[in-house]
Design an enzyme around this catalytic site. Structure first.
Site, PDB file in Angstrom:
ATOM      1  N   SER A  12      13.352  53.560  27.518  1.00  0.00           N
ATOM      2  CA  SER A  12      14.516  53.950  26.714  1.00  0.00           C
ATOM      3  C   SER A  12      14.260  55.253  25.949  1.00  0.00           C
ATOM      4  CB  SER A  12      14.934  52.823  25.766  1.00  0.00           C
ATOM      5  OG  SER A  12      14.014  52.679  24.717  1.00  0.00           O
ATOM      6  N   ASN A  13      13.033  55.474  25.500  1.00  0.00           N
ATOM      7  CA  ASN A  13      12.731  56.772  24.873  1.00  0.00           C
ATOM      8  C   ASN A  13      12.820  57.894  25.895  1.00  0.00           C
ATOM      9  OD1 ASN A  13      11.940  56.709  21.890  1.00  0.00           O
ATOM     10  ND2 ASN A  13      10.876  54.908  22.697  1.00  0.00           N
ATOM     11  N   ARG A  94      -1.466  53.221  28.166  1.00  0.00           N
ATOM     12  CA  ARG A  94      -2.859  53.458  28.524  1.00  0.00           C
ATOM     13  C   ARG A  94      -3.444  54.392  27.479  1.00  0.00           C
ATOM     14  NH1 ARG A  94      -5.129  52.373  33.652  1.00  0.00           N
ATOM     15  NH2 ARG A  94      -6.873  53.696  33.039  1.00  0.00           N
ATOM     16  N   HIS A 112       5.335  56.098  18.159  1.00  0.00           N
ATOM     17  CA  HIS A 112       4.707  54.820  17.814  1.00  0.00           C
ATOM     18  C   HIS A 112       5.638  54.054  16.873  1.00  0.00           C
ATOM     19  CE1 HIS A 112       1.427  51.980  17.378  1.00  0.00           C
ATOM     20  NE2 HIS A 112       1.707  51.956  16.097  1.00  0.00           N
ATOM     21  N   ASP A 148      -3.733  56.637  17.862  1.00  0.00           N
ATOM     22  CA  ASP A 148      -2.590  56.792  16.938  1.00  0.00           C
ATOM     23  C   ASP A 148      -2.986  57.524  15.654  1.00  0.00           C
ATOM     24  OD1 ASP A 148      -0.975  55.378  18.757  1.00  0.00           O
ATOM     25  OD2 ASP A 148      -1.544  53.459  17.896  1.00  0.00           O
TER      26      ASP A 148
HETATM   27  C1  GAR Z   1       8.583  51.858  22.123  1.00  0.00           C
HETATM   28  O1  GAR Z   1       8.914  51.017  21.073  1.00  0.00           O
HETATM   29  C2  GAR Z   1       7.391  52.722  21.748  1.00  0.00           C
HETATM   30  O2  GAR Z   1       7.403  53.130  20.413  1.00  0.00           O
HETATM   31  C3  GAR Z   1       6.258  51.780  22.019  1.00  0.00           C
HETATM   32  O3  GAR Z   1       6.598  51.133  23.221  1.00  0.00           O
HETATM   33  C4  GAR Z   1       8.014  51.073  23.310  1.00  0.00           C
HETATM   34  C5  GAR Z   1       8.452  51.649  24.627  1.00  0.00           C
HETATM   35  O4  GAR Z   1       9.818  51.466  24.810  1.00  0.00           O
HETATM   36  N1  GAR Z   1       5.002  52.465  22.128  1.00  0.00           N
HETATM   37  C6  GAR Z   1       3.874  52.006  21.626  1.00  0.00           C
HETATM   38  O5  GAR Z   1       3.776  50.915  21.080  1.00  0.00           O
HETATM   39  C7  GAR Z   1       2.687  52.916  21.807  1.00  0.00           C
HETATM   40  N2  GAR Z   1       1.587  52.481  21.035  1.00  0.00           N
HETATM   41  P1  GAR Z   1      10.623  52.325  25.867  1.00  0.00           P
HETATM   42  O6  GAR Z   1       9.884  52.168  27.207  1.00  0.00           O
HETATM   43  O7  GAR Z   1      11.971  51.705  25.905  1.00  0.00           O
HETATM   44  O8  GAR Z   1      10.643  53.741  25.404  1.00  0.00           O
END
Ligand code: GAR
Length: 203
Positions: A12-13, A94, A112, A148
Site C-alpha cells: 500500500s505504501n 529483510r 516505519h 531503524d
Molecule cells: C507498513 O506498515 C510499514 O510501515 C511496515 O510494514 C507495512 C507494509 O505495508 N514496515 C515495517 O514494519 C518495517 N520495519 P504495505 O506493504 O501496505 O506498505
C-alpha cells in the site's frame, strides 16, 4: 532520478508512491521498478496492472547469504546506482547488509510504523499497544547500518485509543504513512533536506 521500490507484501505504501509519481508530484523521476523478495507479494500485481511498472522478483537462496549481492546486481542491471537513484523500502521485510547500505549511502529510504527511536524492529504497532503509550505514529528515515536508526526525514503522530486492537491502530497509522512517505520523497527529490550530523533539516 530512478526509483526502486522494494516490497515484501501488500504494497500500500508502494501504491501511494506510484500514484504520486504518476501524478507528477515527485520531481525528475525517470524510471521506476518494483522489486519483491516474495513471488506472492500482492503489491507486484498492483504495480504491473494498475501502474504498468516493471517488477522483479529477487528470491533469497537457501542460506540467504548472497542475497544483497544478487539484489544489487539486479538493481544495477536496471540502472539503479547510488548517483542517480533512490531506493524506497516499503514494507520490505529483510535487513540489508552494511555493504549494500554503504553502496547506496543516504539513498535508501524506509517507512516505519512508530515514532522512532521507539518501537524499532518487528510488530511496532503491537509494541506500542503493549507499552500502553497514548500516542504513536510513523517515521520516514534514511537507512543506515543500524536497525531503524538512520536520520529521520519526517514523522507523524497518531493517537492510541483505549479500545484499539493491533488492526485498528495499524490502519490509523497506515493512513499517515502514505502521506508522509510521499511528502518525504517530494522534499528529497527537490533537494530540500540537508544532513547536519545525524539530523535532517529542511532547507
Ligand atoms: C507498513 O506498515 C510499514 O510501515 C511496515 O510494514 C507495512 C507494509 O505495508 N514496515 C515495517 O514494519 C518495517 N520495519 P504495505 O506493504 O501496505 O506498505
Amino acid at each position: 532520478m530512478n526509483i526502486a521500490i522494494l516490497i515484501s507484501g501488500r504494497g500500500s505504501n508502494m501504491k501511494s508512491i506510484l500514484q504520486a509519481i504518476q501524478g507528477g508530484e515527485i520531481e525528475g523521476v525517470k524510471d521506476v521498478i518494483v522489486v519483491s523478495n516474495r513471488s506472492t507479494a500482492p503489491g507486484l500485481e498492483i504495480a504491473r496492472k494498475e501502474f504498468g511498472v516493471k517488477t522483479l522478483i529477487v528470491l533469497p537462496e537457501e542460506n540467504g547469504q548472497m542475497y544483497d549481492k544478487k539484489l544489487m546486481t539486479e538493481l544495477q542491471r536496471n540502472e539503479i546506482f547510488e548517483h542517480n537513484s533512490l531506493i524506497c523500502l516499503a514494507g520490505f521485510m529483510r535487513i540489508l547488509k552494511p555493504e549494500f547500505i554503504k553502496a547506496y549511502k543516504n539513498k535508501i529510504v524506509n517507512i516505519h510504523p512508530s515514532l522512532l527511536p521507539s518501537f524499532k524492529g518487528l510488530h511496532a504497532q503491537k509494541q506500542a499497544l503493549l507499552a500502553g503509550v497514548k500516542i504513536t505514529g510513523c517515521t520516514v528515515h534514511l537507512v543506515d547500518v543500524g536497525i531503524d536508526t538512520g536520520p529521520i526525514l519526517l514523522q507523524e503522530c497518531v493517537p492510541v485509543h483505549d479500545n484499539d486492537t493491533i488492526e485498528s491502530l495499524s490502519a490509523r497509522i497506515l493512513i499517515e504513512e502514505h502521506k508522509i512517505y510521499v511528502k518525504a520523497l517530494k522534499l528529497l527529490s527537490a533537494n530540500k533536506f540537508l544532513l547536519k550530523g545525524n539530523r535532517m533539516v529542511q532547507i
